[in-house]
Design a protein around this motif. Structure first.
Motif: not given
Length: 374
Positions: A198-219
């Motif tokens: 998953s992306t390594d850079s996130i922007s969030i506006e003050l007042g919003d709620t950040l919900v971020h899920l880390f996606n994983v790849e595994d062979l």
């Protein structure tokens, strides 16, 4: 005068059945062999004797060599004598102590790493079988293993697994001491370390709620992972089982934040880490609103003022007016002074709109629309 002589014609006694020139026996097991003989002289009384450490022979020709606390090559000589002539036989008995594998094989290896495993073997024998002038050398042979696995003369196993070899790999190596074969059977699991995609850079506006899920790849197609986070943010929530981050930034959280998130599977040393950057921003704000009323024939002047997230109000440096427009064709906008000038006509009586688009030096925009009643 006639002289008579008694002449005894002796036949040399023969050892007709004896051990091979080279015999082997395990340590602490007696070497027993029944020899046989014949002598053409019927009156002959043959005597058996033996020379060698721990060796005995009875008069029936039965050899018994005690091997307790003995090892390596032992030379012995068997003699059969009739009192006149004798026959001898010299043989070599190798007293073997079977090799014992003492090393602990690795249980798993990460894909991309190399397996370097030394098979450690204990063997009390020091001499090569039937050659006391040479040191004992163990021989290592692969019976079954992945195609690109190798083992050298010193018992060093080397292997760089491929992605097609994920999972359990069975390995069988034979250890030979010149007498006895010992099989070393083990398996090594090739594991693919989970990788955060998953992306390594996130922007969030003050007042919003950040919900971020880390996606994983595994062979390995693992379904269960373990997450860990390192951060200085106090009120951040993190689910270590789901890899879910939740955060509601506050005013004092404006700016850039970095945190380290690692993910691992069931195996040690399989963790990979992502450095996540979170930028909390606040859109530029308008500090003054335009007058809500305008009058026909009178100049309507408006000079907007703005402020960015860092409290800077410097126009055209920290704050820029991307758009400042009025519906009227007779309005003028002076960019260098950030002033809009308008003298309403009688035909413009009613509702008119002023559009303002503020943008800061980071590219964050805030758009406003105000109604002006003429």
């Amino acid at each position: 005068e006639i002289q008579r002589y008694r002449i005894y014609v002796n036949s040399v006694p023969v050892i007709s059945y004896r051990p091979s020139l080279e015999e082997e026996v395990s340590q602490n097991e007696n070497f027993i062999f029944q020899c046989q003989s014949f002598d053409f002289n019927k009156e002959a009384l043959v005597q058996w004797s033996i020379n060698g450490e721990g060796a005995t022979i009875d008069q029936s020709g039965k050899i018994n060599i005690n091997t307790i606390d003995q090892k390596d090559n032992h030379v012995y000589t068997v003699t059969l004598s009739d009192g006149i002539d004798s026959s001898t036989f010299t043989g070599i008995l190798y007293i073997n102590t079977p090799p014992i594998i003492t090393s602990t094989r690795p249980e798993y290896i990460q894909l991309g790493d190399s397996l370097q495993y030394i098979i450690k073997v204990e063997d009390d024998n020091k001499e090569r079988p039937f050659d006391s002038t040479q040191k004992l050398e163990l021989q290592y042979t692969i019976i079954s293993a992945p195609k690109n696995l190798s083992v050298n003369k010193a018992g060093e196993v080397f292997w760089i697994p491929k992605s097609s070899q994920l999972g359990e790999n069975k390995i069988e190596i034979n250890v030979f001491d010149g007498i006895e074969n010992i099989r070393h059977n083990f398996s090594v699991l090739v594991n693919d370390a989970p990788n955060i995609i998953s992306t390594d850079s996130i922007s969030i506006e003050l007042g919003d709620t950040l919900v971020h899920l880390f996606n994983v790849e595994d062979l390995d197609e693992q379904t269960e992972f373990f997450y860990n986070i390192k951060t200085s943010i106090d009120e951040l929530l993190f689910n270590t089982k789901e890899g879910k981050l939740t955060w509601i930034p506050k005013e004092n959280d404006l700016g850039l934040h970095t945190l380290d998130v690692s993910v691992s599977d069931d195996y040690e040393q399989s963790a990979t880490t992502q450095n996540l950057k979170i930028f909390v921003y606040k859109k530029p704000e308008l500090l003054n609103k335009p007058n809500a009323e305008a009058f026909v024939g009178l100049d309507y002047i408006y000079k907007p003022k703005g402020i960015n997230m860092y409290g800077d109000t410097m126009l055209n440096r920290a704050i820029f007016i991307k758009e400042l427009s009025l519906q009227s064709e007779d309005s003028s906008y002076f960019y260098t002074k950030n002033i809009i000038n308008w003298k309403p006509k009688i035909t413009e009586i009613g509702n008119n709109q002023i559009k303002i688009d503020l943008i800061d030096s980071l590219g964050y925009e805030n758009k406003y629309i105000f109604n002006v009643n003429t």
